[in-house]
Enzyme design. Structure first.
Site, PDB file in Angstrom:
ATOM      1  N   MET A   1     -12.346   3.956  -0.317  1.00 46.26           N
ATOM      2  CA  MET A   1     -12.988   4.100   0.996  1.00 46.26           C
ATOM      3  C   MET A   1     -13.708   5.436   0.969  1.00 46.26           C
ATOM      4  SD  MET A   1      -9.789   2.591   3.168  1.00 46.26           S
ATOM      5  CE  MET A   1      -8.680   2.808   1.794  1.00 46.26           C
ATOM      6  N   SER A  24       0.857  -1.195   0.000  1.00 38.02           N
ATOM      7  CA  SER A  24       0.000   0.000   0.000  1.00 38.02           C
ATOM      8  C   SER A  24       0.883   1.230   0.000  1.00 38.02           C
ATOM      9  CB  SER A  24      -0.900   0.017   1.230  1.00 38.02           C
ATOM     10  OG  SER A  24      -1.441   1.321   1.370  1.00 38.02           O
ATOM     11  N   ASP A  42      -4.838   3.388  -1.718  1.00 34.32           N
ATOM     12  CA  ASP A  42      -5.916   3.619  -0.747  1.00 34.32           C
ATOM     13  C   ASP A  42      -6.524   4.999  -0.925  1.00 34.32           C
ATOM     14  OD1 ASP A  42      -6.078   1.232   0.880  1.00 34.32           O
ATOM     15  OD2 ASP A  42      -4.022   1.676   1.486  1.00 34.32           O
TER      16      ASP A  42
HETATM   17  C1  DX5 Z   1      -6.321   0.921   5.725  1.00 30.91           C
HETATM   18  C2  DX5 Z   1      -5.806   0.690   4.305  1.00 30.91           C
HETATM   19  C3  DX5 Z   1      -4.673  -0.265   4.226  1.00 30.91           C
HETATM   20  C4  DX5 Z   1      -3.463   0.179   4.990  1.00 30.91           C
HETATM   21  C5  DX5 Z   1      -2.580  -0.984   5.289  1.00 30.91           C
HETATM   22  O1  DX5 Z   1      -7.404   1.763   5.672  1.00 30.91           O
HETATM   23  O2  DX5 Z   1      -6.857   0.204   3.500  1.00 30.91           O
HETATM   24  O3  DX5 Z   1      -4.355  -0.576   2.884  1.00 30.91           O
HETATM   25  O4  DX5 Z   1      -2.727   1.166   4.333  1.00 30.91           O
HETATM   26  O5  DX5 Z   1      -1.519  -0.532   6.061  1.00 30.91           O
HETATM   27  P1  DX5 Z   1      -0.778  -1.470   7.127  1.00 30.91           P
HETATM   28  O6  DX5 Z   1      -0.239  -2.629   6.354  1.00 30.91           O
HETATM   29  O7  DX5 Z   1       0.269  -0.564   7.655  1.00 30.91           O
HETATM   30  O8  DX5 Z   1      -1.801  -1.885   8.138  1.00 30.91           O
HETATM   31 ZN    ZN Z   2      -6.470  -0.664   1.417  1.00 26.97          ZN
END
Ligand code: DX5
Ligand code: ZN
Length: 232
Positions: free
Chosen positions: A72, A12, A39
């Protein structure tokens, strides 16, 4: 984009250097990333703000693998076409983002993008049988969406296991997102996930000037996940 159930690591870029996305994307791909996870947050559906369609369009030429766009946002329908035009290969919308997820998934597929369905940690699988034949990916959130670096929620392991059984031999990926590390990746691989999103666990210790740690982190997560499958 062909279908397989091999383990795929999708860093991500929420954990990348925000002043340097092009180089960060090239660095993670050069270090073995299978997909690039983007994201998109709106400050309304989730309490954080990130990338509009012009930003995603600017990422596109740097991505040579799969650009996996996780929306999101609510409402989502008015923005699907813009993210498809920005070059998303996969567009994932949240079941909780509105009352008409069935229509949303149809709209995503109509753009030619692969359709993803994301489920928050408290969301059950009741709707899945009615949506299974219109999705290419189901994303089980293993944290509450909004931020990187949160703690993995263990109750989602059983959800993934049940989801895997529901999918059967349909060509539907199970993606997991949030808190994925070398400790949690094997739990999810064993339960049936094939696309492992990881932000902080991939980017920790590296930079575009020193990308080798990205590669070591990606390999460590992949090896941990594949090891558990080899012994299954
Ligand atoms: C959370 C995002 C994830 C996040 C993951 O809302 O959808 O993709 O960036 O990050 P880590 O791996 O640090 O939990
Ligand atoms: Zn995500």
């Amino acid at each position: 984009m062909s279908f397989d159930r091999n383990i795929k690591i999708a860093p991500s870029i929420l954990s990348a250097d925000f002043a340097n996305f092009g180089e960060e994307i090239r660095a993670i791909e050069g270090q073995g990333a299978d997909w690039v996870h983007v994201d998109v947050m709106d400050g309304h559906f989730v309490p954080n703000l990130t990338f509009g369609p012009p930003a995603v369009k600017a990422f596109r030429p740097h991505v040579t693998t799969v650009m996996d766009v996780h929306l999101m946002i609510a409402p989502v329908d008015p923005y699907i076409e813009a993210y498809a035009e920005a070059g998303a290969d996969v567009i994932t919308a949240h079941l909780e983002a509105g009352p008409h997820i069935h229509r949303t998934l149809q709209a995503i597929r109509a753009t030619g993008a692969k359709a993803g369905l994301a489920l928050n940690p408290a969301t059950g699988l009741d709707a899945i049988p009615y949506l299974l034949d219109m999705v290419d990916l189901i994303c089980v959130m293993t944290v509450n969406p909004g931020f990187g670096g949160q703690k993995f929620i263990h109750s989602q392991i059983d959800k993934v296991r049940r989801l895997r059984a529901m999918i059967g031999d349909r060509p539907v990926h199970i993606e997991i997102d949030g808190g994925i590390t070398t400790e949690t990746a094997p739990l999810m691989a064993a339960a049936g996930a094939d696309v492992l999103v990881a932000g902080s666990a991939v980017f920790k210790g590296g930079s575009v000037a020193n990308p080798a740690p990205y590669g070591a982190n990606i390999r460590a997560i992949r090896d941990a996940a594949e090891a558990v499958l080899a012994t299954a």
